[in-house]
Enzyme design. Structure first.
Site, PDB file in Angstrom:
ATOM      1  N   LYS A 333     -53.318  39.417 -46.476  1.00 37.01           N
ATOM      2  CA  LYS A 333     -53.679  38.261 -45.650  1.00 37.01           C
ATOM      3  C   LYS A 333     -55.003  38.517 -44.922  1.00 37.01           C
ATOM      4  O   LYS A 333     -55.887  37.658 -44.928  1.00 37.01           O
ATOM      5  CB  LYS A 333     -52.548  37.983 -44.650  1.00 37.01           C
ATOM      6  CG  LYS A 333     -52.727  36.750 -43.796  1.00 37.01           C
ATOM      7  CD  LYS A 333     -51.387  36.221 -43.325  1.00 37.01           C
ATOM      8  CE  LYS A 333     -50.760  37.018 -42.208  1.00 37.01           C
ATOM      9  NZ  LYS A 333     -51.408  36.812 -40.890  1.00 37.01           N
ATOM     10  N   ARG A 434     -50.593  31.232 -27.877  1.00 33.51           N
ATOM     11  CA  ARG A 434     -51.115  32.606 -27.969  1.00 33.51           C
ATOM     12  C   ARG A 434     -52.404  32.784 -27.156  1.00 33.51           C
ATOM     13  O   ARG A 434     -53.200  31.860 -27.024  1.00 33.51           O
ATOM     14  CB  ARG A 434     -51.304  32.973 -29.436  1.00 33.51           C
ATOM     15  CG  ARG A 434     -49.955  32.913 -30.149  1.00 33.51           C
ATOM     16  CD  ARG A 434     -50.015  33.392 -31.545  1.00 33.51           C
ATOM     17  NE  ARG A 434     -50.345  34.803 -31.632  1.00 33.51           N
ATOM     18  CZ  ARG A 434     -50.599  35.424 -32.766  1.00 33.51           C
ATOM     19  NH1 ARG A 434     -50.568  34.745 -33.902  1.00 33.51           N
ATOM     20  NH2 ARG A 434     -50.885  36.702 -32.776  1.00 33.51           N
ATOM     21  N   ASP A 627     -47.877  44.927 -37.638  1.00 34.31           N
ATOM     22  CA  ASP A 627     -47.179  43.748 -38.175  1.00 34.31           C
ATOM     23  C   ASP A 627     -45.830  44.089 -38.806  1.00 34.31           C
ATOM     24  O   ASP A 627     -45.096  43.195 -39.217  1.00 34.31           O
ATOM     25  CB  ASP A 627     -48.063  43.052 -39.219  1.00 34.31           C
ATOM     26  CG  ASP A 627     -49.256  42.361 -38.570  1.00 34.31           C
ATOM     27  OD1 ASP A 627     -49.184  42.066 -37.361  1.00 34.31           O
ATOM     28  OD2 ASP A 627     -50.260  42.138 -39.269  1.00 34.31           O
ATOM     29  N   LYS A 654     -47.422  38.142 -30.512  1.00 32.82           N
ATOM     30  CA  LYS A 654     -47.641  37.787 -31.917  1.00 32.82           C
ATOM     31  C   LYS A 654     -47.141  36.351 -32.139  1.00 32.82           C
ATOM     32  O   LYS A 654     -46.982  35.602 -31.194  1.00 32.82           O
ATOM     33  CB  LYS A 654     -46.939  38.802 -32.819  1.00 32.82           C
ATOM     34  CG  LYS A 654     -47.535  40.203 -32.728  1.00 32.82           C
ATOM     35  CD  LYS A 654     -48.930  40.239 -33.314  1.00 32.82           C
ATOM     36  CE  LYS A 654     -49.592  41.572 -33.149  1.00 32.82           C
ATOM     37  NZ  LYS A 654     -50.998  41.563 -33.515  1.00 32.82           N
ATOM     38  N   ARG A 658     -42.072  39.374 -30.498  1.00 36.19           N
ATOM     39  CA  ARG A 658     -41.280  40.043 -31.549  1.00 36.19           C
ATOM     40  C   ARG A 658     -40.308  41.075 -30.998  1.00 36.19           C
ATOM     41  O   ARG A 658     -39.345  41.438 -31.693  1.00 36.19           O
ATOM     42  CB  ARG A 658     -42.220  40.672 -32.587  1.00 36.19           C
ATOM     43  CG  ARG A 658     -42.861  39.609 -33.462  1.00 36.19           C
ATOM     44  CD  ARG A 658     -43.741  40.175 -34.547  1.00 36.19           C
ATOM     45  NE  ARG A 658     -44.197  39.092 -35.415  1.00 36.19           N
ATOM     46  CZ  ARG A 658     -45.252  39.175 -36.221  1.00 36.19           C
ATOM     47  NH1 ARG A 658     -45.962  40.288 -36.272  1.00 36.19           N
ATOM     48  NH2 ARG A 658     -45.587  38.148 -36.979  1.00 36.19           N
TER      49      ARG A 658
HETATM   50  C1  S3P Z   1     -55.065  41.010 -38.006  1.00 37.15           C
HETATM   51  C2  S3P Z   1     -54.948  41.835 -36.908  1.00 37.15           C
HETATM   52  C3  S3P Z   1     -53.689  42.049 -36.173  1.00 37.15           C
HETATM   53  C4  S3P Z   1     -52.493  41.578 -36.985  1.00 37.15           C
HETATM   54  C5  S3P Z   1     -52.718  40.233 -37.628  1.00 37.15           C
HETATM   55  C6  S3P Z   1     -53.901  40.295 -38.559  1.00 37.15           C
HETATM   56  C7  S3P Z   1     -56.365  40.860 -38.654  1.00 37.15           C
HETATM   57  O1  S3P Z   1     -53.723  41.282 -34.979  1.00 37.15           O
HETATM   58  O2  S3P Z   1     -51.340  41.515 -36.165  1.00 37.15           O
HETATM   59  O3  S3P Z   1     -51.564  39.852 -38.380  1.00 37.15           O
HETATM   60  O4  S3P Z   1     -56.403  40.350 -39.786  1.00 37.15           O
HETATM   61  O5  S3P Z   1     -57.367  41.260 -38.058  1.00 37.15           O
HETATM   62  P1  S3P Z   1     -54.342  41.911 -33.602  1.00 37.15           P
HETATM   63  O6  S3P Z   1     -55.754  42.153 -33.847  1.00 37.15           O
HETATM   64  O7  S3P Z   1     -54.089  40.855 -32.566  1.00 37.15           O
HETATM   65  O8  S3P Z   1     -53.537  43.136 -33.354  1.00 37.15           O
END
Ligand code: S3P
Length: 747
Positions: A333, A434, A627, A654, A658
């Site tokens: 992702k 958020r 995650d 998140k 969670r």
């Molecule tokens: C992500 C960073 C993480 C992760 C999110 C995807 C990214 O978030 O939890 O699912 O793609 O940079 P945080 O940067 O808020 O920890």
């Protein structure tokens, strides 16, 4: 479900209902309410004697009158279902009568005109007049087509004005709901705009196109060669000409506005054809295609919207499965998001393979389409991005909707802060809760002008045209999203932008920037970029998402006899905390066939069932597995002994909280656990069955699906629709490996 309330079960809400005009809509309204038992008596009014007789004979009404005044005597509710241009006369007649406390309502497809007519007839808009419009119909017409279920699951829009009596509104609302309709309230002007665009303009075009072609070919011969496209496009040209003539005259202003906009767009298409501008044509067609697909999904969803208006997708997870075989999970992702962003800002055409076709990454893709980037696909993970360069984005036509995707919003905010145009970023209910100040505040320090809703929540209003200045920023929390946001802003900021992180977080942005030929320096915990360089299009292969793999790593570890290979998974060291944690717990995971693909390390992960034990999770691993904790908690719940997690307060912000949401669910399944402000303590043991909630958080729904492998009874998981944000084929892969998780059949 959605059925008209049966006569026996309903208590009358209305004494006498009078329905004026017994065509398809009026007749169906009368018949449905008569059958519902919500009215003591239903009286019809129609000019046509045959219709009056038929209406009684068919049970549409209790009795019928030819004279309006006679019918309206003692009425509690009067529904006006006459053609829209006949309304004026009808309202003038009603204004001359003593209607007592009767509520008036109507079904006209243009509301401004009706409000004007009523205001004129009565001197002011009567407070007990509730304008309405059911969005329903059929090719049939006349009282004989009356169908008590015509409005079931159809939208009805009520357009009360400032002085509308709330009591009257409530009654009209309840009547439509009793017919199974989904009632919405809207402002008159908005209603007329929306209908002009989505209903009136298409009818005008269909009538106009058929006439234009027909009159050029007097013998109508060309229609012999017309295929499905023509048939689909012009079906509505078979509608009632008189009714549509009325509608265009009644909704003149709104129709003209939407028609003029469309003419401009049509001219632009004409110019593109004239100039041989394939790029422009492709842009319009690719955008239109996704918009049409999106609309198709909305229509499909309506099929399972129940009368309570909930949209609860339930997973039923049965015990007794295992996880065996070879599978490939969808693309990463984080990398998918970044491929669209950097591909769009690059010069040249970027090809992406393995793109995650989940709702989150698609939200990013749509955002760039909205800003004028031509993007082909996705088609089986292939996306072609016609980059516009760092300064080639265009102002989007409206707010950019990012659904559930925090990554889209946080990363986009950085590069949008540096554009010459304003943007507004919005999202769904979860995203709207958020925190965005973590990006807005440092961006403001760089010179950005950003407004948010209270407490730094979305929507984010980003003002364009403000020059940014590079800075050194130390992240207060370990967040790859904030780091990436600032590095993207740094591509445009004067001088150098440096971001220092308190602990290593995923570095896909840094790696991919380099892949596009943009220099990034990394010095210990500090990553820096300077403006003044460019991105050059490249080829990107997105590896499988280790976060999606995590569900199957735990599944195969905890389900006896499992033996599973997850092919082609990204094992970037900033993401492999889940493997380290599971191994510390005793999991049997081996990495095979290690290789590097497009700057990212990749391997096949081989996992076999093992006996897990509880551990104190090393804090250094927390950001590297951020995650994966929902499913790691499931591993802890079946492990022998106690697992303790600390230093993970980020989990509380998140897609859901969670820590709390998992604790609630695990406790509901009989697991012993206790939350702390920054973590959780879980005592491993048995998992029971029961009801849990996904809280619209994809990873919670999937974690509890995995829990079922060791549960003693089925687990029903509510609110699972958002699994589609990151892992659209999750259930198919569960089935493939031998897990018993499926959507619960809708009754
Ligand atoms: C992500 C960073 C993480 C992760 C999110 C995807 C990214 O978030 O939890 O699912 O793609 O940079 P945080 O940067 O808020 O920890």
């Amino acid at each position: 479900m959605g059925d008209v309330i049966s006569k026996q079960s309903a208590k009358p809400l209305v004494g006498r209902l009078v329905v004026v005009g017994l065509g398809l809509i009026g007749g169906s309204f009368a018949k449905g309410l008569r059958e519902s038992g919500l009215c003591v008596e239903v009286v019809g009014v129609d000019l046509n004697a045959a219709s009056r007789a038929l209406a009684v004979e068919l049970g549409v009404v209790d009795r019928c009158e030819a004279d309006l005044a006679v019918a309206c005597r003692g009425a509690d509710v009067i529904q006006l279902a006459v053609p829209i241009l006949a309304m004026e006369k009808m309202l003038a007649q009603l204004a001359g009568m003593d209607l007592g406390q009767a509520i008036l309502t109507d079904v006209g497809s243009a509301k401004g005109n009706i409000v004007r007519a009523a205001t004129q007839a009565f001197g002011s808009m009567p407070p007990r007049f509730v304008p309405g419009h059911p969005i329903a119909g059929s090719e049939q017409s006349g009282v004989e087509a009356s169908n008590a279920r015509l409005f079931e699951r159809h939208k009805v829009i009520l357009t009360p004005v400032a002085d509308t009596d709330p009591g009257a509104l409530k009654v009209v609302d309840a009547m439509w709901r009793a017919l199974g309709a989904e009632v919405e309230h809207m402002q008159v002007e908005r209603h007329d705009e929306v209908l002009a665009a989505t209903s009136h303009l298409p009818h005008l075009l269909a009538f106009g196109l058929v006439d234009s072609l027909a009159k050029r070919n007097e013998n109508l011969d060309i229609f012999r060669y017309a295929a499905g496209g023509f048939r689909d496009f012009t079906r509505i040209a078979g509608s009632d000409p008189v009714m549509w003539h009325d509608i265009f005259l009644a909704n003149r202003e709104a129709v003209l506005r939407t028609l003029d906009t469309f003419r401009t767009d049509l001219d632009a298409l004409r110019d593109a054809v004239d100039a041989g501008d394939g790029h422009q044509l492709l842009g319009v067609f690719t955008r239109a295609r996704v918009a049409r697909e999106h609309f198709g999904k909305i229509l499909a969803r309506r099929a399972y919207v129940d009368p309570m208006n909930t949209n609860d997708l339930i997973f039923l997870a049965n015990p007794g499965g295992h996880a065996t075989g070879r599978i490939r999970v969808p693309g990463d992702k984080s990398i998918s998001h970044r491929s669209i962003m950097l591909g769009s800002l690059a010069e040249g055409t970027t090809e992406v393979e393995g793109f995650l076709e989940g709702e989150d990454a698609l939200a990013t893709l749509q955002a760039f389409r909205d800003m004028g980037v031509v993007i082909e696909g996705p088609h089986q993970g292939r996306v072609t991005i016609h980059g516009v360069g760092l300064h080639g984005l265009k102002a989007p036509p409206g707010p950019i909707y990012l659904g559930n995707s925090g990554t889209s919003m946080r990363l986009l905010s950085g590069l949008l802060a540096a554009q010459p145009f304003d943007t507004t970023l919005t999202g769904d209910a979860s995203l709207t809760k958020r925190p965005m100040n973590r990006v807005a505040n440092p961006l403001r320090e760089m010179g950005a002008v950003i407004e948010t809703a209270a407490e730094g929540r979305p929507p984010m209003m980003i003002r364009g045209g403000h020059a940014l200045k590079g800075m050194n920023y130390t992240l207060p929390m370990a967040s790859a999203q904030v780091k990436s946001c600032l590095l993207l802003a740094g591509l445009y900021a004067e001088g150098k932008t440096s971001v220092t992180e308190p602990a290593p977080t995923r570095d896909h942005t840094e790696r991919m920037l380099r892949g596009f030929g943009y220099p990034v320096t990394v010095n210990g915990a500090t990553a820096s970029v300077e403006s003044g360089h460019k991105l050059t299009a490249t080829h990107i292969e997105v590896p499988g998402d280790i976060s999606s793999s995590a569900f199957f790593l735990v599944a195969a570890s905890i389900a006896e006899g499992s033996d599973l290979v997850l092919e082609h998974v990204g094992i970037n060291p900033t993401r492999t905390g889940v493997i380290d944690i599971l191994r510390l717990m005793g999991a049997d995971i081996t990495l095979e066939n290690l290789r590097e693909v497009g700057g990212e390390p990749v391997a096949d992960l081989h996992v076999r069932a093992a006996k897990l034990k509880g551990i104190d999770i090393p804090q250094a691993l927390v950001p590297l597995a951020i995650d994966e904790f929902p499913v790691l908690f499931v591993a802890a719940a079946v492990a022998e002994g106690r697992t303790v997690l600390r230093g993970a307060e980020e989990l509380r912000v998140k897609e859901s909280d969670r820590i709390q949401v998992m604790a609630d669910g695990l406790q509901a399944l009989g697991v012993k656990c206790e939350t702390t402000p920054d973590g959780i303590i879980i005592d491993g043991g048995a998992i029971g069955g029961g009801e849990v909630h996904g809280h619209g958080d994809h990873r919670i729904s999937m974690a509890f699906s995995v829990a079922s492998l060791r549960a003693t009874a089925p687990i029903r998981i509510h609110d699972c629709a958002n699994v589609a944000t990151s892992f659209p084929n999750f259930l198919a892969l569960c089935k493939q490996v031998g897990m018993n998780v499926a959507e619960e059949a809708q009754s």
